[in-house]
Design an enzyme around this catalytic site. Structure first.
Site, PDB file in Angstrom:
ATOM      1  CB  SER A   1      -0.893   0.078   1.300  1.00  0.00           C
ATOM      2  OG  SER A   1      -1.976   1.160   1.163  1.00  0.00           O
TER       3      SER A   1
ATOM      4  CG  HIS B   1      -5.571  -2.532   0.162  1.00  0.00           C
ATOM      5  ND1 HIS B   1      -4.682  -1.632  -1.046  1.00  0.00           N
ATOM      6  CD2 HIS B   1      -4.885  -1.558   1.002  1.00  0.00           C
ATOM      7  CE1 HIS B   1      -3.732  -0.825  -0.595  1.00  0.00           C
ATOM      8  NE2 HIS B   1      -3.928  -0.990   0.908  1.00  0.00           N
TER       9      HIS B   1
ATOM     10  CG  ASP C   1       5.748  25.057   1.114  1.00  0.00           C
ATOM     11  OD1 ASP C   1       4.885  24.539   1.673  1.00  0.00           O
ATOM     12  OD2 ASP C   1       6.731  25.816   1.509  1.00  0.00           O
TER      13      ASP C   1
END
Length: 428
Positions: free
Chosen positions: A143, A404, A351
């Site tokens: 993951s 998953h 940023d």
């Protein structure tokens, strides 16, 4: 000798490393990073090459093995395994509202800005330089751990011999908004599958939601159980055996009280165990930031949710949400409340450094094999395939056999298959 322990079929060695908080200021503040080395019991175990494991997350410690089983059993046949507690988790300068209490919100946000995949990889490379400086090592990422590997390939591929990824190939350039649009669509499908498999789950969920709208019910940690919080159970729908766990929980949600229905204490306790937001703050604080490159997330999941009115907490047929974080969590979850100003600063931060280098990945020479789960609720298949096509020397196995968390459910077979694919062996 006190750093060596033995569990069934494994010798465990503890390693602690003092590393820079900010690698642009190597003489500045430091953090402690922990890794647990696993060795098999064979005579040459101490001389085997290292396989570093990147845990899923963000914000979760590496697994604590109980026995030589699963993917670890396969790995220990030819590697020493290094389980890394990523910075801020486990025994690696763990982050919590208490550990951050002495900082202002601005200082907290500045501190946590150093806890993404870029610095996790810098930690890993610094540890490699300490443990095997002349030898590239192998890596396995599950993951979010796969996101870390793509960063490793972008910035320090010289440190890698080979890489294995399960359920974790990120988009290299798509925004958080795009990620959540795809994710909400997947979660809708998982909801439909859930209610089809368990026909009485919808009335059980609706009845519980109606009860919570008119009664105050509290969890064992003191938090008020709201409908929005109830919807968070959907994070489990994308896991193998997760839907079953949610259904059996809903079955016992309400019981008869002295005068009316009340929430079953067993439900309240198990509900808390199925969610980890109150114990893993980094997961909430940095979850959307893992998608940010020179842009802010601005609570992407919350904004995109408005495009999917089916997920309204006021819906007559309530749906469960998925792997999303929301600003209201900072108010409703007591362990997150002190960090709300910090969370707002991180959500608006524009940023964030770039994480991936498309040119470096296009010319990659490190052999990479990946398992892509076609029905993955957390990492969009189409985005994974898009990235796989742009990374040189990456082979993938696309399968609908697993959800998953396949590496936890059938890890020995999955890792064995990826190793065989990487080495060109006949697949079994």
């Amino acid at each position: 000798m006190h750093n060596i322990a033995q569990i069934e079929g494994i010798h465990c060695h503890k390693h602690f490393f003092t590393l820079p908080l900010d690698y642009s200021r190597p003489q500045g503040p430091t953090i402690s990073v922990f890794a647990r080395e696993l060795r098999g019991l064979q005579t040459n175990a101490e001389s085997l090459p290292i396989l570093l494991y990147f845990q899923g997350g963000p914000g979760f410690a590496a697994q604590r093995p109980l026995a030589n089983s699963g993917w670890i059993k396969r790995a220990l046949q030819e590697y020493r395994v290094l389980l890394l507690d990523q910075r801020g988790t486990g025994l690696s300068s763990p982050v919590s509202f208490r550990s951050l209490a002495g900082m202002t919100a601005s200082e907290q946000a500045q501190y946590l800005s150093h806890f993404r995949a870029d610095n996790i990889v810098r930690d890993a490379e610094a540890i490699r330089q300490h443990l095997c400086p002349d030898t590239p090592w192998s890596v396995l990422g599950q993951s979010f751990g796969g996101f870390c590997i793509l960063r490793y390939l972008s910035s320090a591929a010289h440190g890698l011999k080979e890489a294995y990824i399960t359920g974790g190939i990120p988009s290299l350039s798509r925004s958080a908004d795009e990620v959540y649009r795809a994710t909400y669509s997947r979660v809708l499908t998982k909801n439909r599958d859930f209610f089809r498999r368990f026909p009485d789950a919808q009335p059980l969920l609706n009845t519980l939601a109606d009860h919570l709208r008119t009664h105050e019910e509290y969890l064992p940690n003191g938090d008020l159980l709201t409908v929005e919080m109830l919807q968070l159970l959907g994070i489990n729908l994308g896991m193998m055996q997760g839907a079953e766990a949610v259904y059996y929980l809903l079955e016992q949600a309400l019981i008869d009280g002295p005068e009316a229905k009340i929430v079953n204490p067993i439900f309240a306790d198990h509900f808390t165990q199925l969610l980890s937001y109150h114990t893993n703050p980094l997961y909430v604080l940095l979850h959307e930031a893992i998608y940010c490159q020179q842009s802010s997330s601005n609570w992407a999941a919350h904004r995109i949710r408005a495009e999917y009115p089916e997920f309204s907490p006021d819906a007559s047929d309530l749906l469960l949400t998925g792997e999303m974080v929301y600003p209201w969590m900072m108010q409703q979850i007591s362990n997150l409340q002190p960090l709300q100003p910090c969370a707002e600063l991180l959500a608006s931060k524009q940023d964030w450094p770039m994480l991936y280098d498309a040119r470096a990945l296009a010319s990659n020479t490190v052999p990479v094999t990946a398992a892509i789960y076609s029905e993955d609720m957390y990492v969009e298949r189409e985005f994974s395939l898009e990235t796989a096509a742009s990374v040189a020397h990456l082979k993938y196995w696309l399968t609908s056999e697993y959800e998953h968390n396949g590496i936890r459910m059938d890890g020995e077979h999955i890792l064995d298959r990826l190793i065989a694919l990487n080495r060109g062996h006949q697949l079994r």
